[in-house]
Design a protein around this motif. Structure first.
Motif, PDB file in Angstrom:
ATOM      1  N   LYS A  57      46.066  37.514  48.437  1.00  0.00           N
ATOM      2  CA  LYS A  57      47.100  36.803  47.694  1.00  0.00           C
ATOM      3  C   LYS A  57      46.436  35.840  46.715  1.00  0.00           C
ATOM      4  CE  LYS A  57      50.281  36.963  51.635  1.00  0.00           C
ATOM      5  NZ  LYS A  57      51.106  36.165  52.577  1.00  0.00           N
ATOM      6  N   LEU A  58      46.814  35.944  45.451  1.00  0.00           N
ATOM      7  CA  LEU A  58      46.257  35.091  44.418  1.00  0.00           C
ATOM      8  C   LEU A  58      47.386  34.521  43.561  1.00  0.00           C
ATOM      9  CD1 LEU A  58      43.840  33.954  42.815  1.00  0.00           C
ATOM     10  CD2 LEU A  58      43.841  36.095  41.494  1.00  0.00           C
ATOM     11  N   HIS A  59      47.457  33.191  43.491  1.00  0.00           N
ATOM     12  CA  HIS A  59      48.429  32.500  42.638  1.00  0.00           C
ATOM     13  C   HIS A  59      47.653  31.674  41.615  1.00  0.00           C
ATOM     14  CE1 HIS A  59      52.129  32.578  45.548  1.00  0.00           C
ATOM     15  NE2 HIS A  59      51.357  33.638  45.725  1.00  0.00           N
ATOM     16  N   ILE A  60      47.983  31.836  40.351  1.00  0.00           N
ATOM     17  CA  ILE A  60      47.328  31.078  39.284  1.00  0.00           C
ATOM     18  C   ILE A  60      48.389  30.462  38.376  1.00  0.00           C
ATOM     19  CG2 ILE A  60      45.762  31.168  37.307  1.00  0.00           C
ATOM     20  CD1 ILE A  60      44.442  33.595  38.556  1.00  0.00           C
ATOM     21  N   ASP A  61      48.331  29.149  38.210  1.00  0.00           N
ATOM     22  CA  ASP A  61      49.150  28.460  37.221  1.00  0.00           C
ATOM     23  C   ASP A  61      48.192  27.939  36.157  1.00  0.00           C
ATOM     24  OD1 ASP A  61      50.720  26.892  35.646  1.00  0.00           O
ATOM     25  OD2 ASP A  61      51.589  25.695  37.265  1.00  0.00           O
ATOM     26  N   GLY A  62      48.105  28.676  35.033  1.00  0.00           N
ATOM     27  CA  GLY A  62      47.167  28.321  33.984  1.00  0.00           C
ATOM     28  C   GLY A  62      47.581  27.145  33.149  1.00  0.00           C
ATOM     29  N   TRP A  63      48.818  26.694  33.326  1.00  0.00           N
ATOM     30  CA  TRP A  63      49.318  25.507  32.634  1.00  0.00           C
ATOM     31  C   TRP A  63      49.174  25.667  31.121  1.00  0.00           C
ATOM     32  CZ3 TRP A  63      47.703  19.836  34.166  1.00  0.00           C
ATOM     33  CH2 TRP A  63      48.855  19.046  34.225  1.00  0.00           C
ATOM     34  N   ARG A  64      49.213  26.931  30.674  1.00  0.00           N
ATOM     35  CA  ARG A  64      49.138  27.274  29.256  1.00  0.00           C
ATOM     36  C   ARG A  64      47.869  26.758  28.564  1.00  0.00           C
ATOM     37  NH1 ARG A  64      55.165  26.846  26.592  1.00  0.00           N
ATOM     38  NH2 ARG A  64      55.940  28.802  27.447  1.00  0.00           N
ATOM     39  N   THR A  65      46.801  26.660  29.313  1.00  0.00           N
ATOM     40  CA  THR A  65      45.539  26.229  28.708  1.00  0.00           C
ATOM     41  C   THR A  65      44.749  27.412  28.156  1.00  0.00           C
ATOM     42  OG1 THR A  65      44.375  26.407  30.830  1.00  0.00           O
ATOM     43  CG2 THR A  65      45.374  24.267  30.287  1.00  0.00           C
ATOM     44  N   ASN A  66      45.144  28.630  28.550  1.00  0.00           N
ATOM     45  CA  ASN A  66      44.464  29.861  28.113  1.00  0.00           C
ATOM     46  C   ASN A  66      42.985  29.886  28.485  1.00  0.00           C
ATOM     47  OD1 ASN A  66      46.723  31.110  26.911  1.00  0.00           O
ATOM     48  ND2 ASN A  66      46.471  29.855  25.069  1.00  0.00           N
ATOM     49  N   ARG A  67      42.652  29.214  29.593  1.00  0.00           N
ATOM     50  CA  ARG A  67      41.257  29.219  30.042  1.00  0.00           C
ATOM     51  C   ARG A  67      41.018  30.271  31.118  1.00  0.00           C
ATOM     52  NH1 ARG A  67      38.726  23.302  30.394  1.00  0.00           N
ATOM     53  NH2 ARG A  67      36.917  24.553  29.760  1.00  0.00           N
ATOM     54  N   ILE A  68      42.094  30.800  31.662  1.00  0.00           N
ATOM     55  CA  ILE A  68      42.016  31.940  32.575  1.00  0.00           C
ATOM     56  C   ILE A  68      42.837  33.063  31.972  1.00  0.00           C
ATOM     57  CG2 ILE A  68      42.639  32.830  34.848  1.00  0.00           C
ATOM     58  CD1 ILE A  68      42.044  30.153  36.045  1.00  0.00           C
ATOM     59  N   GLY A  69      42.232  34.221  31.817  1.00  0.00           N
ATOM     60  CA  GLY A  69      42.919  35.341  31.180  1.00  0.00           C
ATOM     61  C   GLY A  69      42.325  36.670  31.558  1.00  0.00           C
ATOM     62  N   ASP A  70      42.135  37.539  30.565  1.00  0.00           N
ATOM     63  CA  ASP A  70      41.718  38.918  30.821  1.00  0.00           C
ATOM     64  C   ASP A  70      40.422  39.014  31.620  1.00  0.00           C
ATOM     65  OD1 ASP A  70      43.885  40.069  29.672  1.00  0.00           O
ATOM     66  OD2 ASP A  70      42.935  40.454  27.738  1.00  0.00           O
ATOM     67  N   GLU A  71      39.413  38.250  31.239  1.00  0.00           N
ATOM     68  CA  GLU A  71      38.106  38.379  31.885  1.00  0.00           C
ATOM     69  C   GLU A  71      38.188  38.124  33.388  1.00  0.00           C
ATOM     70  OE1 GLU A  71      33.600  36.421  31.726  1.00  0.00           O
ATOM     71  OE2 GLU A  71      35.129  35.802  30.272  1.00  0.00           O
ATOM     72  N   GLY A  72      38.844  37.048  33.758  1.00  0.00           N
ATOM     73  CA  GLY A  72      38.970  36.730  35.178  1.00  0.00           C
ATOM     74  C   GLY A  72      39.823  37.737  35.920  1.00  0.00           C
ATOM     75  N   LEU A  73      40.939  38.161  35.303  1.00  0.00           N
ATOM     76  CA  LEU A  73      41.841  39.105  35.973  1.00  0.00           C
ATOM     77  C   LEU A  73      41.217  40.490  36.096  1.00  0.00           C
ATOM     78  CD1 LEU A  73      45.243  38.036  34.391  1.00  0.00           C
ATOM     79  CD2 LEU A  73      44.398  37.542  36.688  1.00  0.00           C
TER      80      LEU A  73
END
Length: 515
Positions: free
Chosen positions: A353-369
């Motif tokens: 189970k993985l929950h991510i709230d990026g808070w619209r910073t765009n610092r977590i995206g395609d690469e991590g996913l």
């Protein structure tokens, strides 16, 4: 009806029409019992009899063996031959209201009902102090107790808590909320009197580290500890270290919320080799070093929640040492990036189970996913809030995570019909899907009509491009599918999952069954 198995309490007032008899308890001080307990609402929640501090309702202990002798009920008492334990089992099947009414039938039923109740919640105002003996005389088998006081009232004090602890030898779970008159002295006495305590949850109280340490030193069976906004600890100075104590050998779950000096629990976490769950919400200070220390050599952690914390990729890199990690929440931690998530994905291959709230910073995206998709093939639940993945990462997740059953996409400006079509075509195990605040249209909904064969529920909120006609068409195509549509325009998108519950405001991920 039933026969009396015990004499009434001393000091009872004589019977008189319109006046309660026996020891009386204002039920305005008796809050509803904990959720799973049958009965034990000594005040009506949906009734004109709802009690208030100004107009308390009184529950009396009957003075006679038969409280209904003046009623219209005739004939023998068919319950008189039932053993008390059988009668108690019957009470367990009754609703809250019925159970309360049964306790007023006769003295025997009152005693059996009270002594078979294991959960109790009290409004812990100072007015309840003189009533403590008669309350715990009636409910003498309580093992789960909640003491809650609102901020406008004066709470019970140390003497009251000590008295309660002496009368509650079976206590295994205790919740303290808003008890601002309690100090370390009361907590120390509680710890000595209730050594069988397994779960302690305290919030908005005034005792400090000495009180917590007393519990850790005496309660060798403690498994769960939750500390929220503990005023005695919210000093910006250097706090006394907490733990480890004898409880370190049994502790399995630790939750810290809104503390200035939460890092003082480091010694406890390091020593708790059975610790499986660590939750950190809104605590002040830098948490990277804390995570580096507590995860060094501790591979037993399987669940970690980080929310509204000052933590960076260094903290996520430390978490990646937990090779048995199955559940990870990274919420409102703006300094965490793809680099940290890649580190977690590379090492924590058991992640479910993985929950991510990026808070619209765009610092977590395609690469991590994409790293998660390639390495964490056991993933069953994915919640993305304020994250903007493209079709490449969504396709990777859909293709590689064949066990994915629950997916929530909230507040993403890059999730459109193409991404939904990819999910529909490749997520064969998906059972629940939530799409909120994303630019999808009827074409995306049409794709769901032909894909995701195991889908049982779709929730679409604040997606103006989806029409009722498309939803009706989806329902017609898949009659067993539950589809919820709320197409209200998006105003603000924000997210927080403190306590694993509802969002504080704005954006909200779906309730996920089985989480």
């Amino acid at each position: 009806m039933g026969q009396s198995h015990s004499s009434s309490s001393a000091g009872a007032a004589p019977a008189h029409p319109g006046i309660p008899v026996g020891p009386v308890v204002p039920t305005s001080l008796l809050a509803p019992a904990m959720s799973s307990a049958p009965g034990m609402y000594l005040r009506e929640s949906n009734s004109s009899l709802r009690s208030t501090a100004r107009s308390p309702l009184y529950i009396s202990m009957p003075e006679t063996d038969d409280c209904v002798e003046s009623s219209e009920v005739d004939g023998p008492d068919n319950t008189s031959d039932l053993p008390d334990d059988i009668l108690a089992c019957i009470f367990q099947f009754l609703s809250t209201g019925d159970r309360k009414r049964c306790s007023l039938v006769c003295q025997r039923w009152l005693l059996v009902e009270g002594r078979s109740r294991h959960r109790l919640s009290l409004n812990a105002q100072s007015e309840i102090i003189p009533l403590i003996p008669c309350i715990f005389f009636r409910f003498d088998s309580v093992s789960k107790l909640a003491l809650k006081c609102d901020r406008r009232s004066i709470s019970i004090n140390d003497d009251a808590l000590i008295h309660i602890s002496k009368l509650s030898k079976n206590l295994t779970r205790l919740k303290l909320r808003g008890c601002r008159e309690l100090t370390d002295v009361g907590m120390a006495a509680l710890a000595k009197n209730c050594k069988g305590l397994k779960k302690l949850s305290c919030g908005s109280c005034t005792f400090g580290t000495k009180g917590i340490n007393a519990v850790l030193d005496h309660c060798s069976a403690l498994e769960e500890l939750s500390v929220k906004r503990l005023r005695g600890m919210n000093d910006r100075g250097v706090a006394e270290p907490i733990g480890p104590g004898v409880a370190a050998s049994s502790l399995k779950s630790l939750c810290l919320k809104e503390l200035y000096n939460g890092q003082c629990f480091e010694r406890l976490v390091v020593a708790s080799k059975k610790l499986r769950t660590l939750k950190l919400f809104g605590c002040f200070g830098d948490w990277d070093r804390f995570l580096e220390t507590v995860t060094d050599g501790n591979s037993n952690l399987v669940e970690i929640h980080l929310e509204r914390l000052q933590v960076t990729d260094m903290g996520l890199s430390a978490i990646s040492k937990c090779l048995n990690l199955e559940i990870l929440h990274i919420l409102r931690t703006p300094e965490c990036t793809n680099l940290g998530l890649v580190s977690v994905a590379r090492n924590c291959k058991l992640l479910r189970k993985l929950h991510i709230d990026g808070w619209r910073t765009n610092r977590i995206g395609d690469e991590g996913l994409i790293a998660v998709a390639k390495q964490c093939t056991n993933l069953q639940e994915l919640v993305l809030i304020g994250v903007n993945p493209t079709s490449s990462s969504i396709t990777a997740v859909a293709s590689n995570c064949q066990k994915l059953e629950r997916l929530a996409l909230c507040g993403s400006q890059t999730i459109g019909d193409k991404e939904i079509s990819s999910i529909a075509a490749k997520c064969t195990a998906l059972r629940k899907l939530c799409i909120k605040g994303c630019p999808i249209s009827d074409h995306g909904m049409e794709a769901l009509a032909w894909g995701c064969p195991n889908l049982v529920k779709v929730k679409v909120k604040k997606c103006p491009g989806v029409t009722c006609e498309a939803v009706d068409s989806l329902r017609a195509r898949r009659e067993a599918l539950i589809v919820n549509l709320d197409a209200v325009a998006v105003e603000t998108l924000d997210a927080s999952t403190s306590d694993g519950g509802a969002q504080e405001d704005g954006q909200q991920p779906p309730p996920m069954a089985g989480t």
